[in-house]
Design a protein around this motif. Sequence first.
Motif, PDB file in Angstrom:
ATOM      1  N   GLU A 101       9.487  21.722   6.860  1.00  0.00           N
ATOM      2  CA  GLU A 101      10.630  21.852   6.848  1.00  0.00           C
ATOM      3  C   GLU A 101      11.476  20.462   6.630  1.00  0.00           C
ATOM      4  O   GLU A 101      12.440  20.329   5.615  1.00  0.00           O
ATOM      5  CB  GLU A 101      11.165  22.283   8.060  1.00  0.00           C
ATOM      6  CG  GLU A 101      12.616  22.552   8.182  1.00  0.00           C
ATOM      7  CD  GLU A 101      13.040  22.855   9.823  1.00  0.00           C
ATOM      8  OE1 GLU A 101      14.092  23.224  10.087  1.00  0.00           O
ATOM      9  OE2 GLU A 101      11.935  23.092  10.637  1.00  0.00           O
ATOM     10  N   ASP A 102      10.943  19.243   6.811  1.00  0.00           N
ATOM     11  CA  ASP A 102      11.345  18.237   6.842  1.00  0.00           C
ATOM     12  C   ASP A 102      11.319  17.789   5.033  1.00  0.00           C
ATOM     13  O   ASP A 102      12.267  17.141   4.514  1.00  0.00           O
ATOM     14  CB  ASP A 102      10.458  16.940   7.635  1.00  0.00           C
ATOM     15  CG  ASP A 102      10.839  17.034   9.068  1.00  0.00           C
ATOM     16  OD1 ASP A 102      11.956  17.830   9.407  1.00  0.00           O
ATOM     17  OD2 ASP A 102      10.062  16.621   9.904  1.00  0.00           O
ATOM     18  N   THR A 103      10.233  17.878   4.634  1.00  0.00           N
ATOM     19  CA  THR A 103       9.725  17.814   3.180  1.00  0.00           C
ATOM     20  C   THR A 103      11.015  18.494   2.101  1.00  0.00           C
ATOM     21  O   THR A 103      11.346  17.936   1.378  1.00  0.00           O
ATOM     22  CB  THR A 103       8.439  18.040   2.806  1.00  0.00           C
ATOM     23  OG1 THR A 103       7.513  17.168   3.758  1.00  0.00           O
ATOM     24  CG2 THR A 103       8.059  17.534   1.263  1.00  0.00           C
ATOM     25  N   GLY A 104      10.857  19.819   2.500  1.00  0.00           N
ATOM     26  CA  GLY A 104      11.831  20.560   1.692  1.00  0.00           C
ATOM     27  C   GLY A 104      13.182  19.992   1.772  1.00  0.00           C
ATOM     28  O   GLY A 104      14.008  20.108   0.849  1.00  0.00           O
ATOM     29  N   SER A 105      13.763  19.744   3.018  1.00  0.00           N
ATOM     30  CA  SER A 105      15.072  19.267   3.102  1.00  0.00           C
ATOM     31  C   SER A 105      15.234  18.044   2.401  1.00  0.00           C
ATOM     32  O   SER A 105      16.288  17.800   2.006  1.00  0.00           O
ATOM     33  CB  SER A 105      15.485  19.128   4.564  1.00  0.00           C
ATOM     34  OG  SER A 105      16.638  18.790   4.774  1.00  0.00           O
ATOM     35  N   PHE A 106      14.323  17.069   2.425  1.00  0.00           N
ATOM     36  CA  PHE A 106      14.446  15.765   1.657  1.00  0.00           C
ATOM     37  C   PHE A 106      14.493  16.241   0.108  1.00  0.00           C
ATOM     38  O   PHE A 106      15.292  15.360  -0.406  1.00  0.00           O
ATOM     39  CB  PHE A 106      13.237  14.982   2.046  1.00  0.00           C
ATOM     40  CG  PHE A 106      13.192  13.717   1.254  1.00  0.00           C
ATOM     41  CD1 PHE A 106      13.886  12.462   1.560  1.00  0.00           C
ATOM     42  CD2 PHE A 106      12.415  13.564   0.063  1.00  0.00           C
ATOM     43  CE1 PHE A 106      13.887  11.308   1.021  1.00  0.00           C
ATOM     44  CE2 PHE A 106      12.511  12.236  -0.744  1.00  0.00           C
ATOM     45  CZ  PHE A 106      13.336  11.182  -0.297  1.00  0.00           C
TER      46      PHE A 106
END
Length: 276
Positions: A101-106
Motif C-alpha cells: 500500500e505504501d509503495t503503490g501510494s508513493f
Amino acid sequence: MPDNTNILTTGSTRWIQPRQPEKDPLQSKNLRTQNRLAFLVGLVALCLPIIMILGARLDGGCYRDSISHYYYAQVLGSIFVGLLSFIGGFMIAYSGEHWVEDTGSFIAGVGAFFVAIFPTIGNGCEDHPGFLSRVFVQYHSGPPDRVVPMPDGSFFMLFPDVGDVHRMAASVLFIYLGVYCLVVMRRIVPERHVRDNRLIESKRRRNLVYGICGYTILGCVTLLACIGFLTGPEFKVWWNQWNLTFVFETTMLWAFALAWFTKGRQFKWMNDPAPV
C-alpha cells in the motif's frame, strides 16, 4: 469469507492485511489524522473540475478539451498545478497498513506530480475564436531583444515527448486509484469487520461504494485509452467538441473523491459500530 458478500462488497481476507490489526483503528491518533487528510484530498478532487469550469466561464468561455489542458490557462494553470501537487504530496506521504500500500501510494503520488509539471500538448481550445493562455516561447537577448516562434510552432509543448510522459503518468495515477479502491479499500480485516461469520453491515456498505468507484475509474481509463488509440481524427474532433475527455476525467476524480470521503469516515451511516 463472510457469507453476505457479493462481487461488489467482497474483499480479500488474506492479501495486503494490516501489519498489526486493531479492532478500532479510529482510536489511533495517526489514523484519525490521515482520515482528516483523506477528507481534504477528496475535497480537492471534487472541487478541481468545478473550479476549472467556473474559471473558464470568467475567462471568456474557453472550456478546454481536458482538465490537463487548463495547465495553459493564465490563472487556472497555477491552480491546477497546485491542487494536483497537493494530491501528489498526500499520496507520497500517506502511510498505509501494508508495505504494498505504501509503495503503490508513493508511485501514484509521483505520477500526480508528473501530471502537474509535465503538461499535455495542444491548447485544448482549438475551435475558440480567441483566449488568453500561457505558452512556451524562445527569448533571444541582444540587439534587438525579441521573442521568436518555437520550432514547428510548438507553443504548447515543453519538449517533444512531453505528451507521452503526461499520458503515462496520468495512467499510472488513475489505474492505481482504481486498483486501490478495489483491492486495498475493500480488504476485510476479520478482527474489525467479521462478526458471527458475517461481514458487518457498515463494511459491506463501504465495500459497495469502493467497488463502484474502483470499477468506474478503471472503466473510464479503459475508455479514454481506446479513444486515444483506436479512433480516427474525425471522431476525435467530435469528441473534443463535446469536451468528453473532461467529462470522463471529472467522473474519475469524483469517484476518487467519494471513495476517500468514505475512507475518511465522513458518512456516519457507514462507520463501524464500537468493537465488542
